[in-house]
Design an enzyme around this catalytic site. Structure first.
Site, PDB file in Angstrom:
ATOM      1  N   GLU A  64     -34.305  11.465 -12.642  1.00 41.80           N
ATOM      2  CA  GLU A  64     -34.674  10.829 -11.380  1.00 41.80           C
ATOM      3  C   GLU A  64     -33.531   9.923 -10.952  1.00 41.80           C
ATOM      4  O   GLU A  64     -33.114   9.038 -11.709  1.00 41.80           O
ATOM      5  CB  GLU A  64     -35.956  10.008 -11.522  1.00 41.80           C
ATOM      6  N   ASP A  89     -30.388   4.293 -11.834  1.00 46.45           N
ATOM      7  CA  ASP A  89     -30.292   3.433 -10.653  1.00 46.45           C
ATOM      8  C   ASP A  89     -29.247   2.356 -10.930  1.00 46.45           C
ATOM      9  O   ASP A  89     -28.859   2.145 -12.082  1.00 46.45           O
ATOM     10  CB  ASP A  89     -31.649   2.793 -10.325  1.00 46.45           C
ATOM     11  N   ASP A 116     -23.808   4.643 -12.121  1.00 42.76           N
ATOM     12  CA  ASP A 116     -23.551   5.676 -11.124  1.00 42.76           C
ATOM     13  C   ASP A 116     -24.018   7.038 -11.639  1.00 42.76           C
ATOM     14  O   ASP A 116     -23.491   7.558 -12.629  1.00 42.76           O
ATOM     15  CB  ASP A 116     -22.048   5.697 -10.832  1.00 42.76           C
ATOM     16  N   ASP A 139     -31.105   6.437   0.082  1.00 40.14           N
ATOM     17  CA  ASP A 139     -30.565   5.806   1.290  1.00 40.14           C
ATOM     18  C   ASP A 139     -30.150   6.894   2.282  1.00 40.14           C
ATOM     19  O   ASP A 139     -29.323   7.750   1.959  1.00 40.14           O
ATOM     20  CB  ASP A 139     -29.358   4.950   0.915  1.00 40.14           C
ATOM     21  N   LYS A 143     -26.161   5.912  10.162  1.00 41.72           N
ATOM     22  CA  LYS A 143     -25.045   5.938  11.112  1.00 41.72           C
ATOM     23  C   LYS A 143     -24.164   7.160  10.859  1.00 41.72           C
ATOM     24  O   LYS A 143     -23.846   7.469   9.712  1.00 41.72           O
ATOM     25  CB  LYS A 143     -24.218   4.660  10.986  1.00 41.72           C
ATOM     26  N   ASP A 175     -38.196   9.941   4.332  1.00 42.20           N
ATOM     27  CA  ASP A 175     -38.923   9.701   5.580  1.00 42.20           C
ATOM     28  C   ASP A 175     -37.953   9.607   6.756  1.00 42.20           C
ATOM     29  O   ASP A 175     -38.328   9.137   7.827  1.00 42.20           O
ATOM     30  CB  ASP A 175     -39.771   8.426   5.488  1.00 42.20           C
ATOM     31  N   PHE A 231     -43.132   1.635  -0.115  1.00 42.16           N
ATOM     32  CA  PHE A 231     -42.065   1.925   0.841  1.00 42.16           C
ATOM     33  C   PHE A 231     -42.483   3.067   1.769  1.00 42.16           C
ATOM     34  O   PHE A 231     -42.289   3.012   2.985  1.00 42.16           O
ATOM     35  CB  PHE A 231     -40.797   2.302   0.075  1.00 42.16           C
ATOM     36  N   GLU A 232     -43.092   4.084   1.182  1.00 48.74           N
ATOM     37  CA  GLU A 232     -43.524   5.244   1.965  1.00 48.74           C
ATOM     38  C   GLU A 232     -44.623   4.861   2.948  1.00 48.74           C
ATOM     39  O   GLU A 232     -44.600   5.269   4.117  1.00 48.74           O
ATOM     40  CB  GLU A 232     -44.019   6.317   0.998  1.00 48.74           C
TER      41      GLU A 232
END
Length: 250
Positions: A64, A89, A116, A139, A143, A175, A231-232
């Site tokens: 994950e 993470d 990483d 993320d 932009k 999302d 968050f979702e």
């Protein structure tokens, strides 16, 4: 010992990254969990090859990437102790929070990789060693000038595919509609991956004139085993549409 700073090798590398290091302020509870449990659960991403059997025994292992504060990871680990989760993470408070949740639940099927994930995939994991890959709400770098930073790119897939065993499940969720479209295009372009829901997700998000069955081709319904995160829910409340993608390694 917890890697409070990136390794020298990571500092030397110059390449586009899909993340911004976020050390942040930890709560006392998170710091305490980090002190107590890092030696049990933690793995520094330092380029050293991993022996997944030593870490997980005979459990099939899913990687994950980007677990945030770890609520989803902990819930899925507790619900499925027969699957090992290698959770990667860069967010220090998230590391502490996930460790606290694992302590609470008594879960032993998770290992936390700090650093990483590109280095983890490239240098540390054996070929055909993973039974699955999860990328949830990475993320989206909205932009246009930052699109090159998105994690799911053809170059990322080139790293991932050799590490996936035949039959491995690739599960992405986002999302952010344009990122979902990019994920679908990248994954669909690989002849080594099979879309498990080419007919669509049955969501009814499109008008019948577009798709009579109300589905969006290529996306999957949310599997019951992926919890809905805070968050979702916040994204849905703002009118965002969540897309899941499920592919299998041929």
């Amino acid at each position: 010992m917890y890697p409070h700073k990136a390794t020298e090798a990571q500092h030397r590398e110059r390449r586009i990254r899909s993340f911004q290091p976020r050390r942040g302020r930890m709560t006392n509870a998170q710091a305490g969990a980090l002190d107590r449990s890092w030696e049990t659960y933690g793995i520094p991403i330092d380029g050293s090859p991993l022996d997944l059997r030593e870490l997980f025994g005979e459990l099939p292992v899913t990687l994950e990437i980007g677990f945030g504060m770890g609520e989803t990871t902990a819930a899925m680990a507790a619900a499925d102790p027969a699957t090992g989760i290698l959770a990667a993470d860069v967010h220090t408070p998230g590391h502490g929070n996930l460790l606290g949740l694992l302590e609470r639940d008594g879960s032993e099927n998770v290992r936390l990789a700090a650093g990483d994930a590109v280095i983890l995939l490239r240098d540390m994991l054996p070929d055909a060693s993973l039974a699955g890959l999860r990328v949830y709400f990475a993320d989206p770098w909205p932009k246009p000038k930052h699109h090159k930073r998105r994690l799911v790119q053809p170059s990322f897939l080139d790293l991932v595919l050799p590490r996936l065993a035949p039959g491995a499940l690739v599960h992405c969720a986002t999302d952010w509609e344009p990122y979902a479209e990019q994920m679908l295009a990248v994954l669909s372009a690989s002849p080594e991956l099979e879309n498990l829901h080419p007919e669509g997700d049955g969501s009814g998000w499109l008008e019948p004139a577009d798709h009579p069955d109300g589905s969006i081709p290529g996306y999957a319904p949310r599997p019951e085993w992926r919890p809905v995160t805070k968050f979702e829910r916040a994204g849905i409340a703002k009118g965002h549409v969540v897309h899941d993608l499920l592919f299998r390694r041929r």
